[in-house]
Scaffold this active site. Structure first.
Site, PDB file in Angstrom:
ATOM      1  N   ASP A   1      -7.821  18.204 -14.496  1.00  0.00           N
ATOM      2  CA  ASP A   1      -8.222  17.169 -15.401  1.00  0.00           C
ATOM      3  C   ASP A   1      -8.061  17.064 -16.553  1.00  0.00           C
ATOM      4  O   ASP A   1      -8.448  17.332 -17.455  1.00  0.00           O
ATOM      5  CB  ASP A   1     -10.046  16.351 -15.227  1.00  0.00           C
ATOM      6  CG  ASP A   1      -9.559  15.413 -15.543  1.00  0.00           C
ATOM      7  OD1 ASP A   1      -8.725  14.516 -16.066  1.00  0.00           O
ATOM      8  OD2 ASP A   1     -11.020  14.585 -15.035  1.00  0.00           O
ATOM      9  N   LYS A  11      -8.572   5.701 -19.571  1.00  0.00           N
ATOM     10  CA  LYS A  11      -8.937   6.338 -20.786  1.00  0.00           C
ATOM     11  C   LYS A  11      -7.513   6.529 -21.821  1.00  0.00           C
ATOM     12  O   LYS A  11      -6.976   5.103 -22.125  1.00  0.00           O
ATOM     13  CB  LYS A  11      -9.320   7.471 -20.497  1.00  0.00           C
ATOM     14  CG  LYS A  11     -10.215   7.269 -19.032  1.00  0.00           C
ATOM     15  CD  LYS A  11     -11.854   6.268 -20.190  1.00  0.00           C
ATOM     16  CE  LYS A  11     -12.811   6.647 -18.789  1.00  0.00           C
ATOM     17  NZ  LYS A  11     -12.408   7.213 -17.601  1.00  0.00           N
ATOM     18  N   TYR A  20     -17.011  15.761 -16.513  1.00  0.00           N
ATOM     19  CA  TYR A  20     -17.745  14.168 -15.830  1.00  0.00           C
ATOM     20  C   TYR A  20     -18.729  14.119 -14.658  1.00  0.00           C
ATOM     21  O   TYR A  20     -18.114  14.171 -14.061  1.00  0.00           O
ATOM     22  CB  TYR A  20     -16.481  13.200 -16.167  1.00  0.00           C
ATOM     23  CG  TYR A  20     -16.630  11.507 -15.460  1.00  0.00           C
ATOM     24  CD1 TYR A  20     -17.590  10.758 -16.556  1.00  0.00           C
ATOM     25  CD2 TYR A  20     -16.618  10.976 -14.144  1.00  0.00           C
ATOM     26  CE1 TYR A  20     -17.732   9.590 -15.929  1.00  0.00           C
ATOM     27  CE2 TYR A  20     -16.395   9.913 -13.536  1.00  0.00           C
ATOM     28  CZ  TYR A  20     -17.561   9.631 -14.989  1.00  0.00           C
ATOM     29  OH  TYR A  20     -17.637   8.294 -14.117  1.00  0.00           O
ATOM     30  N   ARG A  67       1.008  -0.905  -0.173  1.00  0.00           N
ATOM     31  CA  ARG A  67       0.218  -0.231   0.039  1.00  0.00           C
ATOM     32  C   ARG A  67       0.943   1.165   0.538  1.00  0.00           C
ATOM     33  O   ARG A  67       0.551   2.850  -0.501  1.00  0.00           O
ATOM     34  CB  ARG A  67      -0.978   0.096   1.182  1.00  0.00           C
ATOM     35  CG  ARG A  67      -1.662   1.176   1.064  1.00  0.00           C
ATOM     36  CD  ARG A  67      -3.076   1.647   2.116  1.00  0.00           C
ATOM     37  NE  ARG A  67      -3.269   0.476   3.321  1.00  0.00           N
ATOM     38  CZ  ARG A  67      -2.227   0.556   4.563  1.00  0.00           C
ATOM     39  NH1 ARG A  67      -1.340   1.703   4.709  1.00  0.00           N
ATOM     40  NH2 ARG A  67      -2.229   0.011   4.875  1.00  0.00           N
TER      41      ARG A  67
END
Ligand SMILES: Cc1ncc(COP(=O)(O)O)c(C=O)c1O
Length: 385
Positions: free
Chosen positions: A175, A200, A103, A51
């Protein structure tokens, strides 16, 4: 030549990378392990628990930092997990100004998750930077920009927003999912944080969900790293590997996405059964000059409305498409079509959605890298049938 001096296309392949220390593997191995042996407490080789850090994720994070011209990359389990980490920099009472057509999931995390913790969100049409300035007050701590916007393809002037943010000492995040660093590099234009849904274009093959942040500033990186480790929304080694592999062909894929996007946008714009096409490469696009200045090309994302702006006509078109797959997401090698009002943007209330142009007849295309003639034939049969 040091890797810092590489040009973009070389950085996608080599940036931040070196052969693996164990056996010289050219691609980083998928270190599928949760933990690492220690010879004595604290006696490890740089990794103790996955992690906190994992070598495959570190290789990806170094690549992300390199292609965005940043100093620090952080990879997360999804784009939204990356956004979650940014908002956790804030305190109750802090205010955020965000793009109004963004979005749907970004809108949802702002409104439905963080508003109840006392963070206040304002959504404004940022094509006019004056509208951002009008919303700023002493509590404003973050400006969140998506450009080009999803799905209306508005373009926001990153340099102008950056000047405003700096003047008021406000953190500024972009973004960069739609453009990718192939088309624009927001950190070089004054942004403090670049965020990606690497699901994406960076991943590029519709086979992984992953998110990313890149920053230049060490103190900001440390605060984000603390949140990444403390909240734990990290990506796994296999997913890190897939995105790293995707990034290595980003530049050649993007070049073709842009070429095909242009041809498809021009086909749609000339078609008598199409009312409106949204693509920043058109000279009559309201923000074309900004796009030309801050982007090196115009991308493969296009939205359009069929003549009459009729919902049923739009639905018939997406149902008839054969090569374009009707699916959520974007940025993969294959062409996808989406109906934002019922799919990607369904979480935004209809009145809010329609204010920014996301009408029920809007169709969004992610133009892939197939033969463009095949894509145009597919659209033609779906529109004309
Ligand atoms: C522009 C943009 N930002 C953020 C996200 C969220 O990313 P993810 O789906 O990887 O959580 C998406 C997803 O569609 C997006 O298109």
């Amino acid at each position: 030549m040091s890797k810092k001096e590489l040009r973009f296309n070389s950085k996608t392949i080599h940036g931040g990378q070196s052969p693996d220390k164990a056996y010289g593997a050219v691609m980083p191995p998928i270190y599928q392990t949760s933990t690492f042996a220690q010879s004595t407490p604290g006696g490890h080789q740089g990794f103790e628990y996955s992690r906190s850090a994992n070598p495959t994720r570190t290789a990806l994070e170094n690549s992300l930092a390199s292609i965005e011209n940043g100093n620090y990359g952080l990879a997360f389990g999804s784009g939204l997990a990356a956004m979650d980490a940014v908002i956790k920099l804030l305190d109750p009472g802090d205010e955020v100004i965000s793009t109004n057509d963004l979005y749907g999931g970004s809108y949802r995390i702002f409104k439905k998750i963080f508003e109840k913790y006392g963070i206040v969100f304002h959504f404004v049409g940022m094509q006019d930077v004056g509208k951002i300035a009008a919303q700023i007050n002493k509590n404003t701590k973050l400006i969140w920009v998506e450009t080009p916007t999803n799905p209306m393809m508005n373009v926001i002037d990153i340099k102008a927003v950056s000047q405003l943010a700096k003047k008021h000492n406000i953190l500024f995040a972009v973004d960069n999912t739609f453009a990718t660093p192939y088309l624009q590099q927001p950190l070089d234009m004054g942004a403090d944080i670049v965020m990606h849904s690497a699901t994406k274009y960076l991943g590029g093959h519709s086979d992984v969900v992953l998110g990313a942040l890149v920053v230049k500033d060490k103190e900001l990186a440390d605060r984000l790293y603390f949140i990444q480790n403390a909240s734990g929304a990290v990506c796994g080694p296999m997913d890190s590997f897939l995105v790293l592999r995707g990034i290595k062909t980003l530049h050649v894929r993007m070049q073709r996405h842009c070429e095909n996007g242009k041809a498809v946008a021009e086909f749609l714009a000339k078609h008598p059964k199409i009312e409106k096409v949204y693509w920043p490469g058109f000279t009559d696009h309201p923000n074309h000059l900004v796009a030309k200045d801050q982007m090196s090309d115009f991308g493969g994302m296009i939205s359009f409305v069929p003549k009459g702006a009729d919902y049923h006509t739009a639905i018939k078109i997406v149902e008839r498409l054969q090569l374009f797959t009707l699916a959520e997401s974007l940025g993969g090698v294959e062409s996808l079509a989406g109906h934002p009002a019922s799919m990607t943007h369904a979480s935004i209330p209809k009145e809010e959605r329609e204010k920014s142009g996301v009408v029920d007849a809007l169709i969004r295309l992610s133009v892939g890298i197939e033969d463009v003639e095949d894509l145009i034939e597919d659209l033609r049969q779906a529109i004309e049938e």
